[in-house]
Scaffold this active site. Structure first.
Site, PDB file in Angstrom:
ATOM      1  CD1 TRP A  41      -2.000   3.551   7.076  1.00  0.00           C
ATOM      2  CD2 TRP A  41      -2.255   3.171   4.881  1.00  0.00           C
ATOM      3  NE1 TRP A  41      -2.852   4.496   6.561  1.00  0.00           N
ATOM      4  CE2 TRP A  41      -3.027   4.281   5.228  1.00  0.00           C
ATOM      5  CE3 TRP A  41      -2.267   2.732   3.554  1.00  0.00           C
ATOM      6  CZ2 TRP A  41      -3.794   4.991   4.303  1.00  0.00           C
ATOM      7  CZ3 TRP A  41      -3.043   3.424   2.637  1.00  0.00           C
ATOM      8  CH2 TRP A  41      -3.787   4.544   3.008  1.00  0.00           C
ATOM      9  CD  GLU A  44      -2.609  -9.609   3.708  1.00  0.00           C
ATOM     10  OE1 GLU A  44      -1.986  -9.665   2.626  1.00  0.00           O
ATOM     11  OE2 GLU A  44      -2.946  -8.536   4.244  1.00  0.00           O
ATOM     12  CB  ALA A  48      -5.715  -7.788   5.848  1.00  0.00           C
ATOM     13  CB  ALA A 100      -1.614   2.926  -4.140  1.00  0.00           C
ATOM     14  CD  GLN A 140     -24.169  -0.070  26.315  1.00  0.00           C
ATOM     15  OE1 GLN A 140     -23.228   0.646  25.994  1.00  0.00           O
ATOM     16  NE2 GLN A 140     -25.246   0.419  26.875  1.00  0.00           N
ATOM     17  CB  CYS A 141     -21.427  -6.369  28.720  1.00  0.00           C
ATOM     18  SG  CYS A 141     -22.535  -7.214  27.586  1.00  0.00           S
ATOM     19  CB  SER A 152      -0.890   0.022   1.241  1.00  0.00           C
ATOM     20  OG  SER A 152      -1.626  -1.154   1.332  1.00  0.00           O
ATOM     21  CD  GLU A 153       2.863   3.279  -3.849  1.00  0.00           C
ATOM     22  OE1 GLU A 153       2.494   4.338  -4.399  1.00  0.00           O
ATOM     23  OE2 GLU A 153       3.572   2.439  -4.409  1.00  0.00           O
TER      24      GLU A 153
END
Lengths: 269, 429
Positions: free
Chosen positions: B192, B280, B410, B165, B383-384, B161-162
């Site tokens: 990333w 992956e 991913a 991109a 929440q619980c 990734s870029e």
């Protein structure tokens, strides 16, 4: 077998499959014991015993006598898992004295006699037997001592440090006792029982777990060894400890003494 | 009154089968092993990795989350190597354990239960880097890098990734590899990148310089950190997965010899990239599964400890409904993901002629579903826990922040949906 002039150091480690120490146990409805339908694993003191045997092997300088570690367990078919753990931690071979699923749990005297039989009939020579000081299910803490008595071997119980002298054929062992620490020197062959602070057991790595599958496990029956596991004790009742009740605060020492007297405590001179 | 009578009666007649299981003294979980369909040896494997996760990873969670120099992560990287987990899908001749993707998924889930950040870095190292190298590397590349990657000396990463991109990684890629005398010059930035700040070797995808009008091709390179011209930016400050180091990679006239090309020859980078993505997705599905189980266990324990109105809040109807939904989502997601893993392993190992080809749609569906459910379950866990869910001393916030990553990491949920639709539609072409 290749003939060799140096003798092997043979260590036997009996291990027990017990309820996992983290499980929150509950008394069974019949009040004869605890609910056993829970996770089981190797008795933690026995893990420490296997770990110590493996460390003894690792501590010896390279090129010294090879050490053979044999694990042993007595129990139903499922107990073989405990042997696999022992093999994955570093034991070389294992014995499984198989009992039927419904058989009562073995007692220390029966176990000690079975270990004696294995030593005398199945193994070439044993220099050292390392056991857990007690098992966490019955907390009886007798097996090591009984075994030493039956074999007429020296023993060092509640060990927190073990140093072997292979030249002198003895071991210097530090024991944890009420008053502190005690050092004893015991000649080979000997019995050692492990206490908590002896070592921290390793977790079995996957490569070792996979290697362990190929190591030999010999199955035997009590009849093969000529021993019987007939119980000598009968459990009459098992109950949970009484729930804690709240205490009361007293205003003075006199009031405290009054309350103690009323509860039936008398002075001891 | 009625409730207390009924609880007294039920306690006397309680059944002895309980789902709580314990691992390594540090984990108590309500993982349901009866629904997994795992073989006895897969179950043994699962227990071994959960024990490892409990004894080795769980005690270090706070240290991992603090990030900093990521020293806790790097130590654990070596312990994980000792356990044998880095080369689960690598053949034995390359020192791997030659197990299946099911095992890799199980390891990912077990680690993610204790620390999702650690598991993410582990996944990037062992699947994105190691597995790609194992599948596509030459013998020379494998013998140079695999031993160190498997025994914990090296940390690996993968860079596709870029900043410009993401989903359109191939169409928008600007990192270029230009053929020069003796090799290639790499120029561009990647963004990333998990493990970027600490990795020793990177698998980098780059665009080839092609003639105007010719088809665009890509090449995959193995780039060691110490290559001149290659630098990494400072770690990114992320919402979650704060224990996993992420950063930008900068390539300025980085010279790479032809021996650093991954794959049988150049220009096949797209094939290498795309084939890796399916596996992956499958292996990383273990990430949300682990987080989901942890969130469920935390919520369940809490609602049976907290008492309000004289009862444990877990016995109040609206809370029971939450537990029921969490339980159902967790187990359906797991059952589906495990099934996909089984199908992939079967296809890889034993598929007879006529068996359908490897199904890309199933790997995408596995992570799509597991991610959606993990975010829902983590939200419900918070929440619980009521007000305590909002306090960082409790793990609920971390579960939610970590789970949220998988909706964009991913691959995005949108791309996964688009891919499944495209694959299904292609059956009709």
């Amino acid at each position: 077998m290749r003939p060799s002039t140096t003798r092997l150091l043979n260590i036997l480690v009996p291990v027990k499959r017990a309820v996992d120490y983290a499980v929150k146990i509950r008394v069974n409805p019949q009040q004869t014991g605890v609910d056993l339908n829970v996770k089981h694993s190797m008795n933690p003191f026995d893990e420490i015993a296997i770990e110590e045997a493996v460390r003894i092997r690792e501590r010896l300088p390279k090129g010294s006598e090879p050490v053979t570690i044999t694990a042993l367990t007595i129990g139903p078919p499922k107990s073989v898992e405990t042997l696999r753990t022992a093999l994955a931690m570093g034991a070389d071979a294992a014995f499984h004295i198989e009992l039927p699923e419904t058989a009562p749990a073995p007692e220390p005297l029966g176990v000690a006699k079975a270990v004696q039989a294995i030593i005398e009939k199945q193994l070439n020579s044993v220099d050292m037997v390392i056991l857990g000081k007690q098992s966490i299910d019955d907390d009886l803490g007798q097996t090591g001592q009984m075994l030493a008595g039956l074999l007429d071997w020296g023993q060092a119980t509640y060990a927190s440090k073990v140093d072997l002298d292979l030249e002198q054929k003895n071991a210097v062992i530090t024991r944890e006792i009420d008053g502190g620490l005690e050092q004893v020197c015991v000649k080979f062959p000997l019995i050692v029982t492990t206490d908590l602070r002896l070592n921290e057991p390793r977790y079995a790595s996957l490569p070792n777990i996979m290697k362990a599958k190929k190591k030999a496990v010999t199955k035997l029956t009590p009849a093969d060894l000529g021993v019987s596991f007939k119980p000598q004790m009968e459990v009459i009742k098992v109950t949970e400890p009484p729930k804690r009740v709240g205490g009361t605060k007293v205003e003075s020492v006199d009031e405290l003494v009054e309350k103690l007297k009323a509860a039936g405590f008398t002075a001891v001179s | 009154m009625l409730r207390t009578i009924s609880s007294r009666i039920s306690r006397r007649f309680y059944t002895t089968s309980r789902y709580e299981t314990y691992h390594g003294g540090a984990i108590k979980t309500y993982y349901n092993p009866t629904l997994t369909g795992l073989s006895p040896s897969e179950n043994e494997f699962r227990e071994a990795v959960w024990e490892f996760s409990a004894r080795v990873v769980k005690p270090k969670v706070d240290e991992i989350e603090r990030g900093g120099s990521y020293s806790a992560l790097m130590e654990l990287h070596k312990e994980i190597a000792g356990m044998g987990l880095h080369g689960l899908t690598v053949p034995a001749k390359n020192l791997g354990l030659e197990l299946g993707y099911t095992h890799h998924l199980l390891a990912m889930e077990a680690l993610s239960y204790s620390s999702a950040s650690l598991a993410l870095s582990y996944g990037a190292h062992s699947n994105l880097c190691v597995n790609q190298l194992s599948r596509w590397g030459s013998e020379a590349q494998k013998s140079e890098w695999l031993p160190g990657l498997l025994d914990g000396r090296y940390l690996g990463a993968l860079a596709m990734s870029e900043s410009g991109a993401g989903s359109d990684v191939l169409g928008c890629m600007k990192t270029v590899a230009k053929k020069v005398d003796g090799g290639y010059l790499l120029n561009g930035n990647k963004f990333w990148i998990t493990n970027g700040p600490k990795a020793d070797v990177f698998i980098v995808y780059a665009k080839d310089v092609v003639e105007h009008g010719a088809k665009q091709t890509y090449t995959t390179f193995l780039v060691p950190r110490i290559t001149p011209g290659f630098t990494t930016g400072k770690p990114l400050d992320k919402f979650g997965m704060r224990g996993s180091p992420t950063c930008e990679l900068i390539f300025t006239d980085v010279f790479l010899p032809p021996s650093s090309i991954l794959g049988d020859s150049q220009h096949h980078g797209a094939k290498v990239l795309m084939s890796g993505l399916d596996l992956e997705r499958l292996v990383l599905s273990g990430g949300p599964l682990g987080i989901m189980q942890a969130a469920y266990d935390t919520a369940l324990e809490y609602v049976h400890q907290r008492e309000q109105f004289g009862v444990r809040v877990g016995t109040i109807g609206s809370m029971q409904a939450k537990i029921a939904d969490m339980y159902t989502k967790l187990n359906t997601a797991r059952a589906f993901v495990y099934s996909v893993a089984r199908a992939v392993d079967y296809h890889t190992q034993e598929a007879a002629p006529g068996y359908p080809v490897f199904q890309r749609r199933d790997c995408a569906a596995a992570i799509l579903y597991a991610t959606d459910k993990a975010i829902e379950v983590a939200l419900e866990c918070m929440q619980c826990l009521g007000g305590n869910g909002y306090i960082n001393e409790y793990p609920a916030a971390r579960y939610l922040a970590d789970a949220r990553l998988y909706a964009v990491g991913a691959g995005t949920q949108e791309v996964r949906r688009w891919l499944i639709g495209r694959e299904v539609n292609s059956d009709f072409e």
